[in-house]
Design an enzyme around this catalytic site. Structure first.
Site, PDB file in Angstrom:
ATOM      1  N   GLY A   1     -29.286  -6.867  37.757  1.00 33.89           N
ATOM      2  CA  GLY A   1     -28.341  -7.920  37.939  1.00 33.89           C
ATOM      3  C   GLY A   1     -28.575  -9.105  37.325  1.00 33.89           C
ATOM      4  O   GLY A   1     -28.101 -10.295  37.516  1.00 33.89           O
TER       5      GLY A   1
ATOM      6  N   ASP B   1     -24.457 -16.748  25.758  1.00 36.78           N
ATOM      7  CA  ASP B   1     -25.028 -17.137  27.110  1.00 36.78           C
ATOM      8  C   ASP B   1     -26.115 -18.281  26.995  1.00 36.78           C
ATOM      9  O   ASP B   1     -25.849 -19.280  27.546  1.00 36.78           O
ATOM     10  CB  ASP B   1     -25.363 -16.087  27.863  1.00 36.78           C
ATOM     11  CG  ASP B   1     -25.936 -16.477  29.342  1.00 36.78           C
ATOM     12  OD1 ASP B   1     -25.447 -16.485  30.173  1.00 36.78           O
ATOM     13  OD2 ASP B   1     -27.233 -16.822  29.681  1.00 36.78           O
TER      14      ASP B   1
ATOM     15  N   LYS C   1     -25.769 -22.516  27.856  1.00 36.20           N
ATOM     16  CA  LYS C   1     -26.876 -23.330  28.627  1.00 36.20           C
ATOM     17  C   LYS C   1     -27.389 -24.423  27.882  1.00 36.20           C
ATOM     18  O   LYS C   1     -27.696 -25.541  28.429  1.00 36.20           O
ATOM     19  CB  LYS C   1     -27.823 -22.271  29.307  1.00 36.20           C
ATOM     20  CG  LYS C   1     -27.565 -21.225  30.228  1.00 36.20           C
ATOM     21  CD  LYS C   1     -28.382 -20.241  30.398  1.00 36.20           C
ATOM     22  CE  LYS C   1     -28.262 -19.206  31.402  1.00 36.20           C
ATOM     23  NZ  LYS C   1     -28.653 -17.872  31.223  1.00 36.20           N
TER      24      LYS C   1
ATOM     25  N   GLU D   1     -26.547 -26.456  39.235  1.00 40.69           N
ATOM     26  CA  GLU D   1     -27.819 -26.421  39.116  1.00 40.69           C
ATOM     27  C   GLU D   1     -27.971 -24.991  38.414  1.00 40.69           C
ATOM     28  O   GLU D   1     -28.676 -24.594  37.543  1.00 40.69           O
ATOM     29  CB  GLU D   1     -28.935 -26.495  40.211  1.00 40.69           C
ATOM     30  CG  GLU D   1     -30.214 -26.409  39.896  1.00 40.69           C
ATOM     31  CD  GLU D   1     -30.863 -27.177  38.875  1.00 40.69           C
ATOM     32  OE1 GLU D   1     -30.866 -28.435  39.567  1.00 40.69           O
ATOM     33  OE2 GLU D   1     -31.062 -26.833  37.769  1.00 40.69           O
TER      34      GLU D   1
ATOM     35  N   LYS E   1     -21.625 -21.309  33.629  1.00 41.36           N
ATOM     36  CA  LYS E   1     -22.077 -22.138  32.374  1.00 41.36           C
ATOM     37  C   LYS E   1     -21.154 -21.905  31.193  1.00 41.36           C
ATOM     38  O   LYS E   1     -20.792 -22.669  30.483  1.00 41.36           O
ATOM     39  CB  LYS E   1     -23.476 -21.435  31.745  1.00 41.36           C
ATOM     40  CG  LYS E   1     -23.455 -20.152  31.064  1.00 41.36           C
ATOM     41  CD  LYS E   1     -23.976 -18.896  31.639  1.00 41.36           C
ATOM     42  CE  LYS E   1     -24.379 -18.837  33.092  1.00 41.36           C
ATOM     43  NZ  LYS E   1     -25.020 -17.478  33.251  1.00 41.36           N
TER      44      LYS E   1
ATOM     45  N   ARG F   1     -11.722  -9.684  43.782  1.00 42.33           N
ATOM     46  CA  ARG F   1     -10.593  -8.894  42.919  1.00 42.33           C
ATOM     47  C   ARG F   1     -10.286  -7.857  43.723  1.00 42.33           C
ATOM     48  O   ARG F   1      -9.025  -7.351  43.636  1.00 42.33           O
ATOM     49  CB  ARG F   1     -11.003  -8.476  41.523  1.00 42.33           C
ATOM     50  CG  ARG F   1     -10.984  -9.850  40.508  1.00 42.33           C
ATOM     51  CD  ARG F   1     -11.397  -9.237  39.111  1.00 42.33           C
ATOM     52  NE  ARG F   1     -12.845  -8.767  39.303  1.00 42.33           N
ATOM     53  CZ  ARG F   1     -13.615  -8.986  38.315  1.00 42.33           C
ATOM     54  NH1 ARG F   1     -13.378  -9.449  37.035  1.00 42.33           N
ATOM     55  NH2 ARG F   1     -14.890  -8.415  38.471  1.00 42.33           N
TER      56      ARG F   1
ATOM     57  N   GLY G   1     -30.971 -13.276  38.208  1.00 46.71           N
ATOM     58  CA  GLY G   1     -31.167 -12.484  39.283  1.00 46.71           C
ATOM     59  C   GLY G   1     -30.381 -13.205  40.217  1.00 46.71           C
ATOM     60  O   GLY G   1     -30.211 -14.337  40.474  1.00 46.71           O
TER      61      GLY G   1
ATOM     62  N   ILE H   1     -34.517 -22.292  38.127  1.00 47.79           N
ATOM     63  CA  ILE H   1     -35.200 -23.272  37.822  1.00 47.79           C
ATOM     64  C   ILE H   1     -34.663 -24.563  38.011  1.00 47.79           C
ATOM     65  O   ILE H   1     -33.673 -24.733  37.306  1.00 47.79           O
ATOM     66  CB  ILE H   1     -35.960 -23.057  36.359  1.00 47.79           C
ATOM     67  CG1 ILE H   1     -36.523 -21.793  35.906  1.00 47.79           C
ATOM     68  CG2 ILE H   1     -36.764 -24.233  36.057  1.00 47.79           C
ATOM     69  CD1 ILE H   1     -37.017 -21.737  34.456  1.00 47.79           C
TER      70      ILE H   1
ATOM     71  N   VAL I   1     -24.502 -12.737  42.414  1.00 40.84           N
ATOM     72  CA  VAL I   1     -24.920 -14.054  43.051  1.00 40.84           C
ATOM     73  C   VAL I   1     -24.311 -14.301  44.350  1.00 40.84           C
ATOM     74  O   VAL I   1     -24.927 -14.687  45.420  1.00 40.84           O
ATOM     75  CB  VAL I   1     -24.682 -15.004  42.057  1.00 40.84           C
ATOM     76  CG1 VAL I   1     -25.138 -16.309  42.646  1.00 40.84           C
ATOM     77  CG2 VAL I   1     -25.232 -14.977  40.752  1.00 40.84           C
TER      78      VAL I   1
HETATM   79  P1  NAP Z   1     -20.415 -10.430  39.021  1.00 41.53           P
HETATM   80  O1  NAP Z   1     -21.524  -9.706  39.730  1.00 41.53           O
HETATM   81  O2  NAP Z   1     -19.805 -10.081  38.075  1.00 41.53           O
HETATM   82  O3  NAP Z   1     -19.540 -11.212  40.322  1.00 41.53           O
HETATM   83  C1  NAP Z   1     -18.500 -11.814  39.915  1.00 41.53           C
HETATM   84  C2  NAP Z   1     -17.788 -11.890  41.303  1.00 41.53           C
HETATM   85  O4  NAP Z   1     -16.384 -12.664  41.059  1.00 41.53           O
HETATM   86  C3  NAP Z   1     -17.192 -10.711  41.966  1.00 41.53           C
HETATM   87  O5  NAP Z   1     -17.070 -10.797  43.337  1.00 41.53           O
HETATM   88  C4  NAP Z   1     -15.721 -10.493  41.460  1.00 41.53           C
HETATM   89  O6  NAP Z   1     -14.971  -9.734  42.342  1.00 41.53           O
HETATM   90  C5  NAP Z   1     -15.214 -12.126  41.372  1.00 41.53           C
HETATM   91  N1  NAP Z   1     -14.175 -12.411  40.397  1.00 41.53           N
HETATM   92  C6  NAP Z   1     -14.339 -12.440  39.301  1.00 41.53           C
HETATM   93  N2  NAP Z   1     -13.161 -12.603  38.580  1.00 41.53           N
HETATM   94  C7  NAP Z   1     -12.177 -12.913  39.644  1.00 41.53           C
HETATM   95  C8  NAP Z   1     -10.756 -13.113  39.656  1.00 41.53           C
HETATM   96  N3  NAP Z   1     -10.059 -13.338  38.561  1.00 41.53           N
HETATM   97  N4  NAP Z   1     -10.116 -13.534  40.791  1.00 41.53           N
HETATM   98  C9  NAP Z   1     -11.109 -13.020  41.945  1.00 41.53           C
HETATM   99  N5  NAP Z   1     -12.255 -12.856  41.912  1.00 41.53           N
HETATM  100  C10 NAP Z   1     -12.853 -12.613  40.869  1.00 41.53           C
HETATM  101  O7  NAP Z   1     -21.017 -12.029  38.552  1.00 41.53           O
HETATM  102  P2  NAP Z   1     -22.442 -12.648  38.932  1.00 41.53           P
HETATM  103  O8  NAP Z   1     -23.646 -12.013  38.389  1.00 41.53           O
HETATM  104  O9  NAP Z   1     -22.717 -12.987  40.337  1.00 41.53           O
HETATM  105  O10 NAP Z   1     -22.395 -14.103  38.414  1.00 41.53           O
HETATM  106  C11 NAP Z   1     -21.445 -15.184  38.912  1.00 41.53           C
HETATM  107  C12 NAP Z   1     -21.663 -16.322  37.981  1.00 41.53           C
HETATM  108  O11 NAP Z   1     -23.099 -16.690  38.213  1.00 41.53           O
HETATM  109  C13 NAP Z   1     -21.174 -16.251  36.592  1.00 41.53           C
HETATM  110  O12 NAP Z   1     -20.728 -17.412  36.124  1.00 41.53           O
HETATM  111  C14 NAP Z   1     -22.571 -16.216  36.104  1.00 41.53           C
HETATM  112  O13 NAP Z   1     -22.775 -16.651  34.632  1.00 41.53           O
HETATM  113  C15 NAP Z   1     -23.506 -16.958  36.815  1.00 41.53           C
HETATM  114  N6  NAP Z   1     -24.817 -16.714  36.844  1.00 41.53           N
HETATM  115  C16 NAP Z   1     -25.237 -15.353  37.172  1.00 41.53           C
HETATM  116  C17 NAP Z   1     -26.685 -15.082  37.241  1.00 41.53           C
HETATM  117  C18 NAP Z   1     -27.275 -13.833  37.421  1.00 41.53           C
HETATM  118  O14 NAP Z   1     -28.391 -13.699  37.218  1.00 41.53           O
HETATM  119  N7  NAP Z   1     -26.530 -12.676  37.803  1.00 41.53           N
HETATM  120  C19 NAP Z   1     -27.611 -16.192  37.170  1.00 41.53           C
HETATM  121  C20 NAP Z   1     -27.051 -17.518  36.759  1.00 41.53           C
HETATM  122  C21 NAP Z   1     -25.566 -17.803  36.794  1.00 41.53           C
HETATM  123  P3  NAP Z   1     -15.111  -8.145  42.618  1.00 41.53           P
HETATM  124  O15 NAP Z   1     -16.427  -8.102  43.328  1.00 41.53           O
HETATM  125  O16 NAP Z   1     -13.889  -7.759  43.370  1.00 41.53           O
HETATM  126  O17 NAP Z   1     -14.939  -7.504  41.163  1.00 41.53           O
HETATM  127  N1  HSE Z   2     -27.096 -13.493  32.114  1.00 40.24           N
HETATM  128  C1  HSE Z   2     -27.939 -14.533  32.311  1.00 40.24           C
HETATM  129  C2  HSE Z   2     -29.128 -14.251  31.730  1.00 40.24           C
HETATM  130  C3  HSE Z   2     -27.890 -15.148  33.919  1.00 40.24           C
HETATM  131  O1  HSE Z   2     -29.607 -13.225  31.736  1.00 40.24           O
HETATM  132  O2  HSE Z   2     -30.028 -15.197  31.742  1.00 40.24           O
HETATM  133  C4  HSE Z   2     -28.539 -16.382  34.086  1.00 40.24           C
HETATM  134  O3  HSE Z   2     -27.701 -17.377  33.774  1.00 40.24           O
END
Ligand code: NAP
Ligand code: HSE
Length: 440
Positions: free
Chosen positions: A199, A213, A217, A141, A117, A58, A314, A148, A27
């Site tokens: 993703g 998850d 939500k 959001e 969440k 990290r 996504g 959405i 994201v």
């Molecule tokens: P991700 O790809 O795993 O990215 C997490 C990022 O946070 C990475 O850059 C990671 O660093 C960094 N990070 C994690 N723990 C850390 C820590 N303790 N200290 C410093 N940096 C840290 O996750 P994502 O899919 O982008 O999701 C991020 C958030 O958005 C989550 O809360 C997820 O539930 C929410 N979300 C995701 C989606 C989706 O479709 N992916 C949709 C809605 C909401 P590194 O890169 O160095 O590992």
């Molecule tokens: N892992 C979550 C999903 C990302 O698949 O719906 C969106 O919150």
């Protein structure tokens, strides 16, 4: 603790709004790309430029698209205590240490946007109270249903709509897996691997397939819909990991599809919130929601039913919701673009003649040799390409229906005028436009 920057966002439109980013994964990187790709549009529509400041990760050595490595840090204080940062965007996920960082930011008066969440469903009420007492904003959001805009709709548009039920497909990964499996496209394991590669899945995908998850939500959505704090622990959940292949086949034979549903209801003044797989009739609107899409059906005493459908996971889609929250925060400032100002991009308005459609034309013609060829020539001379033709004899005449490919209204009007002048054409041609894939 008093931090160097405890002011609200600087109202000066000349200075960019600087964002401190916590996390730069799926994201986060999409958010940075969006800010850079849509910078001009954002500036024109909101009157403010956005820029990315320090970014917490990290591992600073990981390759990340379009990110200036000098912005990366592993020290959260480089972001939280940076005096040039106006606003925090948190997309790192998890309850801790994220909660500690966000409390620090809010206490310092920094507005916070989060997609988290996990944290919101456990500590949302406390964090919102902290934002309130610090005179700043917390927006979330993207924490439910990614792209959405359901939270804003519930919090603003439907605040007083007496919502009594929220039923939804609120996890993109599981809906993607179920959709792929039900069309016989992929095995469970392959579909999950694909959802991870795209993703959609959480860092720990058991959160998705086990239902946690979706439960998080639903806790957030129910809290807002019913104006009552619902904690993650209040939501019993089951995932899709216990489903059996034969149940998909049996459900299909019975006219159902299996979906992972979140169901929140007011029952006798109390609140029931659950997540479980459910058999949904094939004819139900939720049955048609496929892939990583999510949908939320809101039932209300005043507006009956509203269903919101769209991307539930996504990077780019989620980043769009994060950006929307950032813009909402900018929009709450006195005299901002949300306070009566209409952004003017200076785009020209097209005349009806310039718009394009595919057309359906129904005619009554005399039934004689060469009439169809003459009509076809009219279309060709007007530059309209015919996709299909139906001709049915009716007494001494014929009914002719022609469907075109996309073409301009001007060309269609020219063809209609030419047909009106033909002595073989009886009465006024009937024109309808098609809802085509390319547009209507
Ligand atoms: P991700 O790809 O795993 O990215 C997490 C990022 O946070 C990475 O850059 C990671 O660093 C960094 N990070 C994690 N723990 C850390 C820590 N303790 N200290 C410093 N940096 C840290 O996750 P994502 O899919 O982008 O999701 C991020 C958030 O958005 C989550 O809360 C997820 O539930 C929410 N979300 C995701 C989606 C989706 O479709 N992916 C949709 C809605 C909401 P590194 O890169 O160095 O590992
Ligand atoms: N892992 C979550 C999903 C990302 O698949 O719906 C969106 O919150």
């Amino acid at each position: 603790m008093t931090l160097p920057n405890s002011s609200a966002i600087d109202g000066s439109p000349d200075r960019p709004v600087r964002i401190g980013l916590l996390g730069c994964g799926t994201v986060g990187q999409a958010f940075v790309r969006t800010i850079s790709g849509q910078g001009e549009t954002i500036a024109r529509a909101s009157g403010r430029r956005l820029e990315i400041g320090p970014i917490l990760v990290r591992d600073t050595s990981k390759p990340r698209d379009g990110i200036d490595l000098r912005q990366l840090t592993t020290d959260p204080q480089d972001v939280l205590r940076d005096p040039t940062v106006d606003l925090i965007v948190e997309v790192m996920g998890g309850v801790e240490p994220t909660g500690t960082y966000l409390r620090q930011a809010l206490q310092a008066g920094l507005p916070v946007v989060t997609a988290n969440k996990q944290l919101l469903s456990r500590h949302g009420a406390e964090l919102l109270a902290l934002a309130q007492s610090s005179g700043t904003e917390l927006r979330f959001e993207a924490s439910a249903c990614a792209g959405i805009p359901v939270i804003k709709v519930l919090r603003e548009s439907l605040l007083a709509a007496e919502i009594f039920a929220v039923t939804g497909i609120v996890n993109g990964t599981t809906n993607y897996i179920l959709s792929e499996m039900s069309r016989g496209g992929m095995s469970y394991a392959d579909a999950l691997a694909q959802a991870q590669a795209l993703g959609y899945a959480e860092a720990d995908p058991s959160e998705d397939v086990g239902g946690a998850d979706a439960a998080a939500k639903m806790a957030i959505l129910a809290s807002i819909a019913f104006h009552t704090n619902v904690h993650f622990d209040d939501v019993p959940f089951e995932g899709i990991d216990g489903l059996h292949g034969e149940d998909f086949d049996l459900a299909k034979d019975l006219g159902f599809v299996i979906k992972l549903l979140g169901v929140a209801r007011l029952v006798d003044g109390g609140i029931s919130v659950r997540v479980h797989p459910a058999l949904v009739p094939e004819s139900h609107r939720l049955a048609a929601v496929r892939g990583a899409d999510n949908a939320v059906l809101l039932e209300s005493g005043t507006v009956r039913q509203i269903m919101l459908v769209g991307p539930g996971a996504g990077g780019t889609e989620t980043a769009s919701a994060v950006l929307a929250d950032v813009l909402s925060i900018l929009g709450t400032a006195q005299g901002s673009f949300l306070q009566n100002a209409l952004a003017d991009a200076g785009r020209p308005l097209l005349s009806p003649d310039q718009t394009e459609s595919a057309f359906y034309v129904r005619l009554r013609v005399v039934d004689r040799p060469g009439v169809l060829a003459r009509i076809a020539t009219v279309f060709a001379n007007s530059g309209l390409s015919i996709r299909s033709v139906i001709q049915r004899g009716e007494g001494d005449g014929a009914r002719l229906v022609l469907v075109t490919h996309m073409g301009s209204e001007a060309r269609m009007n020219a063809a209609l005028d030419a047909m009106r002048d033909m002595e073989e054409v009886r009465g006024e041609p009937v024109l309808l436009r098609l809802l085509a894939e390319e547009g209507a």
